[in-house]
Design a protein around this motif. Structure first.
Motif, PDB file in Angstrom:
ATOM      1  N   ALA A 145       0.825  -1.210   0.000  1.00  0.00           N
ATOM      2  CA  ALA A 145       0.000   0.000   0.000  1.00  0.00           C
ATOM      3  C   ALA A 145       0.860   1.262   0.000  1.00  0.00           C
ATOM      4  CB  ALA A 145      -0.925   0.014   1.214  1.00  0.00           C
ATOM      5  N   LEU A 146       2.158   1.106   0.248  1.00  0.00           N
ATOM      6  CA  LEU A 146       3.056   2.251   0.427  1.00  0.00           C
ATOM      7  C   LEU A 146       4.087   2.382  -0.689  1.00  0.00           C
ATOM      8  CD1 LEU A 146       3.843   1.694   4.232  1.00  0.00           C
ATOM      9  CD2 LEU A 146       2.087   3.193   3.253  1.00  0.00           C
ATOM     10  N   LYS A 147       4.348   1.301  -1.424  1.00  0.00           N
ATOM     11  CA  LYS A 147       5.378   1.310  -2.459  1.00  0.00           C
ATOM     12  C   LYS A 147       4.965   0.341  -3.556  1.00  0.00           C
ATOM     13  CE  LYS A 147       8.884  -1.401  -2.173  1.00  0.00           C
ATOM     14  NZ  LYS A 147      10.222  -1.959  -1.888  1.00  0.00           N
ATOM     15  N   ALA A 154      -3.137  -5.504  -8.755  1.00  0.00           N
ATOM     16  CA  ALA A 154      -4.449  -5.658  -8.126  1.00  0.00           C
ATOM     17  C   ALA A 154      -4.325  -5.701  -6.603  1.00  0.00           C
ATOM     18  CB  ALA A 154      -5.140  -6.915  -8.642  1.00  0.00           C
ATOM     19  N   TYR A 155      -3.364  -6.466  -6.124  1.00  0.00           N
ATOM     20  CA  TYR A 155      -3.167  -6.562  -4.672  1.00  0.00           C
ATOM     21  C   TYR A 155      -2.782  -5.208  -4.084  1.00  0.00           C
ATOM     22  CZ  TYR A 155      -1.059  -7.944  -0.216  1.00  0.00           C
ATOM     23  OH  TYR A 155      -0.730  -8.055   1.111  1.00  0.00           O
ATOM     24  N   SER A 156      -1.821  -4.537  -4.704  1.00  0.00           N
ATOM     25  CA  SER A 156      -1.368  -3.247  -4.196  1.00  0.00           C
ATOM     26  C   SER A 156      -2.499  -2.229  -4.193  1.00  0.00           C
ATOM     27  CB  SER A 156      -0.199  -2.728  -5.046  1.00  0.00           C
ATOM     28  OG  SER A 156       0.920  -3.582  -4.940  1.00  0.00           O
ATOM     29  N   ALA A 157      -3.304  -2.219  -5.254  1.00  0.00           N
ATOM     30  CA  ALA A 157      -4.417  -1.273  -5.321  1.00  0.00           C
ATOM     31  C   ALA A 157      -5.443  -1.552  -4.233  1.00  0.00           C
ATOM     32  CB  ALA A 157      -5.073  -1.339  -6.699  1.00  0.00           C
ATOM     33  N   SER A 158      -5.729  -2.822  -3.975  1.00  0.00           N
ATOM     34  CA  SER A 158      -6.723  -3.143  -2.943  1.00  0.00           C
ATOM     35  C   SER A 158      -6.236  -2.738  -1.563  1.00  0.00           C
ATOM     36  CB  SER A 158      -7.057  -4.637  -2.973  1.00  0.00           C
ATOM     37  OG  SER A 158      -5.969  -5.444  -2.573  1.00  0.00           O
ATOM     38  N   LYS A 159      -4.952  -2.920  -1.291  1.00  0.00           N
ATOM     39  CA  LYS A 159      -4.413  -2.529   0.010  1.00  0.00           C
ATOM     40  C   LYS A 159      -4.284  -1.007   0.126  1.00  0.00           C
ATOM     41  CE  LYS A 159      -3.853  -6.542   2.047  1.00  0.00           C
ATOM     42  NZ  LYS A 159      -4.570  -6.896   3.294  1.00  0.00           N
ATOM     43  N   ALA A 160      -3.988  -0.341  -0.980  1.00  0.00           N
ATOM     44  CA  ALA A 160      -3.959   1.126  -0.959  1.00  0.00           C
ATOM     45  C   ALA A 160      -5.366   1.684  -0.715  1.00  0.00           C
ATOM     46  CB  ALA A 160      -3.394   1.658  -2.271  1.00  0.00           C
ATOM     47  N   GLY A 161      -6.379   1.039  -1.298  1.00  0.00           N
ATOM     48  CA  GLY A 161      -7.752   1.441  -1.028  1.00  0.00           C
ATOM     49  C   GLY A 161      -8.114   1.274   0.432  1.00  0.00           C
ATOM     50  N   LEU A 162      -7.694   0.169   1.032  1.00  0.00           N
ATOM     51  CA  LEU A 162      -7.911  -0.062   2.459  1.00  0.00           C
ATOM     52  C   LEU A 162      -7.275   1.049   3.285  1.00  0.00           C
ATOM     53  CD1 LEU A 162      -8.731  -1.979   4.830  1.00  0.00           C
ATOM     54  CD2 LEU A 162      -6.521  -3.113   4.508  1.00  0.00           C
ATOM     55  N   ALA A 249      -0.470   4.773   9.030  1.00  0.00           N
ATOM     56  CA  ALA A 249      -0.043   3.571   8.315  1.00  0.00           C
ATOM     57  C   ALA A 249       1.308   3.188   8.899  1.00  0.00           C
ATOM     58  CB  ALA A 249       0.076   3.843   6.820  1.00  0.00           C
ATOM     59  N   LEU A 250       1.298   2.233   9.797  1.00  0.00           N
ATOM     60  CA  LEU A 250       2.499   1.881  10.552  1.00  0.00           C
ATOM     61  C   LEU A 250       3.200   0.701   9.876  1.00  0.00           C
ATOM     62  CD1 LEU A 250       0.935   2.186  14.103  1.00  0.00           C
ATOM     63  CD2 LEU A 250       2.409   3.832  12.950  1.00  0.00           C
ATOM     64  N   ALA A 251       4.305   1.007   9.203  1.00  0.00           N
ATOM     65  CA  ALA A 251       5.061  -0.036   8.519  1.00  0.00           C
ATOM     66  C   ALA A 251       5.853  -0.857   9.517  1.00  0.00           C
ATOM     67  CB  ALA A 251       5.989   0.596   7.480  1.00  0.00           C
ATOM     68  N   ILE A 252       5.822  -2.153   9.331  1.00  0.00           N
ATOM     69  CA  ILE A 252       6.663  -3.054  10.126  1.00  0.00           C
ATOM     70  C   ILE A 252       7.382  -3.930   9.102  1.00  0.00           C
ATOM     71  CG2 ILE A 252       4.607  -4.481  10.593  1.00  0.00           C
ATOM     72  CD1 ILE A 252       6.142  -5.375  13.190  1.00  0.00           C
ATOM     73  N   GLY A 255      12.746  -1.658   7.913  1.00  0.00           N
ATOM     74  CA  GLY A 255      13.363  -0.519   7.260  1.00  0.00           C
ATOM     75  C   GLY A 255      13.157  -0.439   5.761  1.00  0.00           C
ATOM     76  N   GLU A 256      12.379  -1.335   5.176  1.00  0.00           N
ATOM     77  CA  GLU A 256      12.218  -1.361   3.723  1.00  0.00           C
ATOM     78  C   GLU A 256      11.655  -0.063   3.157  1.00  0.00           C
ATOM     79  OE1 GLU A 256       9.750  -3.848   0.286  1.00  0.00           O
ATOM     80  OE2 GLU A 256       9.749  -4.565   2.372  1.00  0.00           O
ATOM     81  N   THR A 257      10.712   0.562   3.865  1.00  0.00           N
ATOM     82  CA  THR A 257      10.094   1.791   3.383  1.00  0.00           C
ATOM     83  C   THR A 257      10.682   3.032   4.028  1.00  0.00           C
ATOM     84  OG1 THR A 257       8.288   1.511   4.984  1.00  0.00           O
ATOM     85  CG2 THR A 257       7.915   0.686   2.741  1.00  0.00           C
ATOM     86  N   ALA A 258      11.848   2.891   4.658  1.00  0.00           N
ATOM     87  CA  ALA A 258      12.471   4.036   5.335  1.00  0.00           C
ATOM     88  C   ALA A 258      12.796   5.139   4.335  1.00  0.00           C
ATOM     89  CB  ALA A 258      13.741   3.599   6.043  1.00  0.00           C
TER      90      ALA A 258
END
Length: 258
Positions: A145-147, A154-162, A249-252, A255-258
Protein backbone atom coordinates in the motif's frame (compact mmCIF):
# COMPACT_ATOMS: atom_id res chain seq x y z
CA UNK A 1 -19.92 -12.95 32.25
CA UNK A 2 -16.54 -11.36 31.53
CA UNK A 3 -16.04 -7.60 31.59
CA UNK A 4 -13.15 -7.91 29.14
CA UNK A 5 -13.51 -5.93 25.90
CA UNK A 6 -14.97 -7.88 23.00
CA UNK A 7 -12.49 -8.22 20.12
CA UNK A 8 -13.35 -9.49 16.63
CA UNK A 9 -10.42 -10.80 14.58
CA UNK A 10 -10.89 -11.89 10.97
CA UNK A 11 -8.65 -14.45 9.35
CA UNK A 12 -7.96 -15.66 12.88
CA UNK A 13 -7.06 -19.28 12.24
CA UNK A 14 -3.57 -18.85 10.83
CA UNK A 15 -0.62 -16.51 10.46
CA UNK A 16 -1.01 -12.95 11.64
CA UNK A 17 -4.64 -13.46 12.67
CA UNK A 18 -3.82 -16.34 14.97
CA UNK A 19 -0.89 -14.40 16.45
CA UNK A 20 -3.22 -11.46 17.11
CA UNK A 21 -5.65 -13.79 18.86
CA UNK A 22 -2.82 -15.05 21.06
CA UNK A 23 -1.72 -11.50 21.87
CA UNK A 24 -5.23 -10.29 22.75
CA UNK A 25 -6.47 -13.40 24.57
CA UNK A 26 -5.25 -12.43 28.06
CA UNK A 27 -7.32 -9.22 28.16
CA UNK A 28 -10.18 -9.71 25.68
CA UNK A 29 -13.14 -11.90 24.92
CA UNK A 30 -12.44 -13.12 21.39
CA UNK A 31 -14.61 -13.56 18.32
CA UNK A 32 -12.52 -15.57 15.87
CA UNK A 33 -13.69 -15.36 12.25
CA UNK A 34 -12.45 -17.19 9.18
CA UNK A 35 -13.36 -19.61 6.42
CA UNK A 36 -12.27 -22.84 8.11
CA UNK A 37 -14.30 -23.51 11.26
CA UNK A 38 -12.20 -26.56 12.16
CA UNK A 39 -8.99 -24.54 12.14
CA UNK A 40 -10.68 -21.80 14.17
CA UNK A 41 -11.98 -24.33 16.68
CA UNK A 42 -8.48 -25.74 17.17
CA UNK A 43 -7.13 -22.23 17.57
CA UNK A 44 -9.78 -21.41 20.19
CA UNK A 45 -9.01 -24.62 22.08
CA UNK A 46 -5.26 -24.04 22.01
CA UNK A 47 -5.44 -20.41 23.09
CA UNK A 48 -6.93 -21.17 26.49
CA UNK A 49 -8.41 -17.67 26.40
CA UNK A 50 -9.40 -16.83 29.99
CA UNK A 51 -12.28 -14.60 28.86
CA UNK A 52 -13.54 -16.97 26.18
CA UNK A 53 -13.14 -17.44 22.43
CA UNK A 54 -16.07 -17.85 20.07
CA UNK A 55 -15.77 -19.26 16.54
CA UNK A 56 -17.53 -17.73 13.52
CA UNK A 57 -17.14 -19.37 10.13
CA UNK A 58 -17.49 -17.03 7.15
CA UNK A 59 -16.14 -16.29 3.68
CA UNK A 60 -15.86 -12.52 3.90
CA UNK A 61 -15.35 -12.26 0.16
CA UNK A 62 -19.05 -13.09 -0.35
CA UNK A 63 -21.55 -10.24 0.29
CA UNK A 64 -24.37 -12.58 1.33
CA UNK A 65 -22.07 -14.40 3.74
CA UNK A 66 -21.04 -11.06 5.26
CA UNK A 67 -24.65 -10.17 5.95
CA UNK A 68 -25.29 -13.47 7.71
CA UNK A 69 -22.04 -13.11 9.60
CA UNK A 70 -22.94 -9.67 10.91
CA UNK A 71 -26.30 -11.01 12.10
CA UNK A 72 -24.41 -13.75 13.94
CA UNK A 73 -22.09 -11.17 15.51
CA UNK A 74 -25.10 -9.14 16.67
CA UNK A 75 -26.58 -12.27 18.23
CA UNK A 76 -23.35 -13.02 20.08
CA UNK A 77 -23.15 -9.45 21.33
CA UNK A 78 -26.61 -9.94 22.82
CA UNK A 79 -25.67 -13.23 24.44
CA UNK A 80 -22.47 -11.80 25.88
CA UNK A 81 -24.02 -8.51 26.95
CA UNK A 82 -21.27 -6.55 25.22
CA UNK A 83 -20.54 -4.83 21.93
CA UNK A 84 -17.47 -5.31 19.82
CA UNK A 85 -14.97 -2.65 20.88
CA UNK A 86 -11.91 -3.97 19.03
CA UNK A 87 -12.01 -4.91 15.35
CA UNK A 88 -8.93 -6.33 13.63
CA UNK A 89 -9.56 -6.61 9.88
CA UNK A 90 -6.89 -9.14 9.02
CA UNK A 91 -8.49 -11.50 6.48
CA UNK A 92 -7.10 -10.99 3.01
CA UNK A 93 -5.78 -12.56 -0.15
CA UNK A 94 -2.89 -11.93 -2.51
CA UNK A 95 -2.40 -12.35 -6.25
CA UNK A 96 0.77 -12.07 -8.30
CA UNK A 97 0.71 -11.86 -12.09
CA UNK A 98 1.86 -9.56 -14.89
CA UNK A 99 -0.61 -6.91 -15.96
CA UNK A 100 -1.66 -8.84 -19.07
CA UNK A 101 -2.59 -11.87 -16.94
CA UNK A 102 -4.43 -9.93 -14.23
CA UNK A 103 -8.05 -10.48 -15.10
CA UNK A 104 -11.17 -8.57 -14.11
CA UNK A 105 -12.13 -11.43 -11.79
CA UNK A 106 -8.76 -11.24 -10.02
CA UNK A 107 -9.15 -7.49 -9.54
CA UNK A 108 -12.73 -7.79 -8.25
CA UNK A 109 -11.91 -10.69 -5.89
CA UNK A 110 -9.03 -8.86 -4.21
CA UNK A 111 -10.98 -5.65 -3.78
CA UNK A 112 -13.97 -7.55 -2.37
CA UNK A 113 -11.93 -9.26 0.34
CA UNK A 114 -9.08 -6.83 0.99
CA UNK A 115 -10.92 -3.50 0.82
CA UNK A 116 -14.71 -3.85 0.72
CA UNK A 117 -15.19 -6.53 3.39
CA UNK A 118 -13.22 -4.62 6.07
CA UNK A 119 -15.19 -1.48 5.21
CA UNK A 120 -18.53 -3.29 5.52
CA UNK A 121 -17.60 -4.79 8.89
CA UNK A 122 -16.29 -1.47 10.15
CA UNK A 123 -19.40 0.39 9.02
CA UNK A 124 -21.59 -2.12 10.85
CA UNK A 125 -19.65 -2.10 14.12
CA UNK A 126 -18.67 1.56 14.50
CA UNK A 127 -22.10 2.67 15.80
CA UNK A 128 -21.73 0.31 18.75
CA UNK A 129 -18.26 1.65 19.47
CA UNK A 130 -19.53 5.22 19.38
CA UNK A 131 -22.44 4.34 21.67
CA UNK A 132 -19.99 2.75 24.10
CA UNK A 133 -17.67 5.75 23.97
CA UNK A 134 -14.60 3.77 22.90
CA UNK A 135 -13.30 1.66 20.05
CA UNK A 136 -10.23 0.41 18.22
CA UNK A 137 -10.08 -0.57 14.55
CA UNK A 138 -6.88 -1.97 13.06
CA UNK A 139 -6.66 -2.85 9.38
CA UNK A 140 -3.89 -5.17 8.23
CA UNK A 141 -2.66 -3.57 5.01
CA UNK A 142 0.80 -4.13 3.51
CA UNK A 143 3.93 -2.36 2.43
CA UNK A 144 2.32 -2.84 -1.01
CA UNK A 145 0.00 0.00 0.00
CA UNK A 146 3.06 2.25 0.43
CA UNK A 147 5.38 1.31 -2.46
CA UNK A 148 5.39 -0.57 -5.72
CA UNK A 149 6.11 -4.24 -6.28
CA UNK A 150 6.12 -5.68 -9.78
CA UNK A 151 3.32 -8.09 -10.69
CA UNK A 152 1.04 -7.00 -7.82
CA UNK A 153 -1.12 -4.27 -9.36
CA UNK A 154 -4.45 -5.66 -8.13
CA UNK A 155 -3.17 -6.56 -4.67
CA UNK A 156 -1.37 -3.25 -4.20
CA UNK A 157 -4.42 -1.27 -5.32
CA UNK A 158 -6.72 -3.14 -2.94
CA UNK A 159 -4.41 -2.53 0.01
CA UNK A 160 -3.96 1.13 -0.96
CA UNK A 161 -7.75 1.44 -1.03
CA UNK A 162 -7.91 -0.06 2.46
CA UNK A 163 -5.38 2.49 3.64
CA UNK A 164 -7.28 5.34 2.00
CA UNK A 165 -10.52 4.76 3.85
CA UNK A 166 -8.58 4.05 7.06
CA UNK A 167 -7.24 7.61 7.00
CA UNK A 168 -10.57 9.18 6.06
CA UNK A 169 -12.51 7.33 8.74
CA UNK A 170 -9.89 8.14 11.37
CA UNK A 171 -10.53 11.85 10.85
CA UNK A 172 -14.30 11.31 10.84
CA UNK A 173 -14.20 9.45 14.17
CA UNK A 174 -11.41 11.37 15.87
CA UNK A 175 -13.72 13.10 18.37
CA UNK A 176 -15.59 9.86 19.18
CA UNK A 177 -12.78 8.04 21.05
CA UNK A 178 -12.62 5.53 18.20
CA UNK A 179 -9.24 5.13 16.52
CA UNK A 180 -8.64 3.67 13.06
CA UNK A 181 -5.16 2.61 12.01
CA UNK A 182 -3.44 0.38 9.49
CA UNK A 183 -0.40 -1.79 10.00
CA UNK A 184 1.66 -2.40 6.89
CA UNK A 185 3.81 -5.51 7.23
CA UNK A 186 6.59 -6.30 4.84
CA UNK A 187 7.01 -9.91 3.72
CA UNK A 188 5.86 -11.99 6.69
CA UNK A 189 6.26 -15.70 7.34
CA UNK A 190 2.67 -16.69 6.55
CA UNK A 191 0.80 -18.81 4.01
CA UNK A 192 0.77 -15.84 1.61
CA UNK A 193 4.57 -15.70 1.53
CA UNK A 194 4.74 -19.49 1.21
CA UNK A 195 2.46 -19.23 -1.84
CA UNK A 196 4.59 -16.41 -3.25
CA UNK A 197 7.74 -18.46 -2.81
CA UNK A 198 6.17 -21.42 -4.61
CA UNK A 199 5.07 -19.11 -7.42
CA UNK A 200 8.64 -17.79 -7.78
CA UNK A 201 9.90 -21.37 -7.77
CA UNK A 202 7.47 -22.36 -10.51
CA UNK A 203 8.25 -19.40 -12.76
CA UNK A 204 12.02 -19.10 -12.26
CA UNK A 205 13.19 -22.62 -11.44
CA UNK A 206 14.82 -21.47 -8.22
CA UNK A 207 14.35 -23.57 -5.10
CA UNK A 208 11.63 -22.60 -2.66
CA UNK A 209 14.31 -21.80 -0.07
CA UNK A 210 16.07 -19.46 -2.50
CA UNK A 211 12.72 -17.82 -3.28
CA UNK A 212 12.04 -17.20 0.41
CA UNK A 213 15.51 -15.69 0.79
CA UNK A 214 14.83 -13.40 -2.17
CA UNK A 215 11.66 -12.15 -0.48
CA UNK A 216 13.49 -11.68 2.82
CA UNK A 217 16.10 -9.51 1.09
CA UNK A 218 13.48 -6.82 0.43
CA UNK A 219 14.00 -5.87 4.08
CA UNK A 220 17.28 -4.21 5.07
CA UNK A 221 17.24 -6.57 8.06
CA UNK A 222 17.41 -9.44 5.61
CA UNK A 223 14.65 -11.51 7.15
CA UNK A 224 10.94 -12.12 7.00
CA UNK A 225 8.72 -10.62 9.67
CA UNK A 226 7.20 -13.05 12.15
CA UNK A 227 3.43 -13.00 12.71
CA UNK A 228 4.09 -12.37 16.41
CA UNK A 229 5.94 -9.12 15.61
CA UNK A 230 2.96 -7.81 13.70
CA UNK A 231 0.57 -8.98 16.42
CA UNK A 232 2.57 -7.14 19.09
CA UNK A 233 2.14 -3.88 17.17
CA UNK A 234 -1.59 -4.48 16.80
CA UNK A 235 -1.91 -5.33 20.49
CA UNK A 236 -0.28 -2.01 21.33
CA UNK A 237 -2.62 -0.08 19.03
CA UNK A 238 -5.72 -1.47 20.76
CA UNK A 239 -4.55 -0.51 24.23
CA UNK A 240 -6.32 2.41 25.94
CA UNK A 241 -2.97 4.22 26.10
CA UNK A 242 -2.72 4.33 22.29
CA UNK A 243 -5.71 6.64 21.97
CA UNK A 244 -3.66 9.46 20.44
CA UNK A 245 -2.60 7.32 17.48
CA UNK A 246 -5.14 7.31 14.66
CA UNK A 247 -5.13 7.54 10.89
CA UNK A 248 -1.66 6.06 10.68
CA UNK A 249 -0.04 3.57 8.31
CA UNK A 250 2.50 1.88 10.55
CA UNK A 251 5.06 -0.04 8.52
CA UNK A 252 6.66 -3.05 10.13
CA UNK A 253 9.21 -4.00 7.49
CA UNK A 254 12.72 -3.85 8.92
CA UNK A 255 13.36 -0.52 7.26
CA UNK A 256 12.22 -1.36 3.72
CA UNK A 257 10.09 1.79 3.38
CA UNK A 258 12.47 4.04 5.34
Amino acid sequence: MSNAPLALITGAGRGIGRAVAEALAPNHTLLLAGRDRDVLARTAAELGAPHGAHVLGVDLGEPAARRSFLSEVTGLEGQLGARVQVLVNNAGAAHSAPLARTGDDDWARLFELNCTAPFVLTRALVPGMIAGGWGRIVNVASTAALKGYAYTAAYSASKAGLLGWTRALAVELAAKEVTVNAVCPGFTDTDIVADAARNIQATTGRSEDDARKALARFSPQGRLRSPAEVADLIAWLVRPGAGGVTGQALAIDGGETA
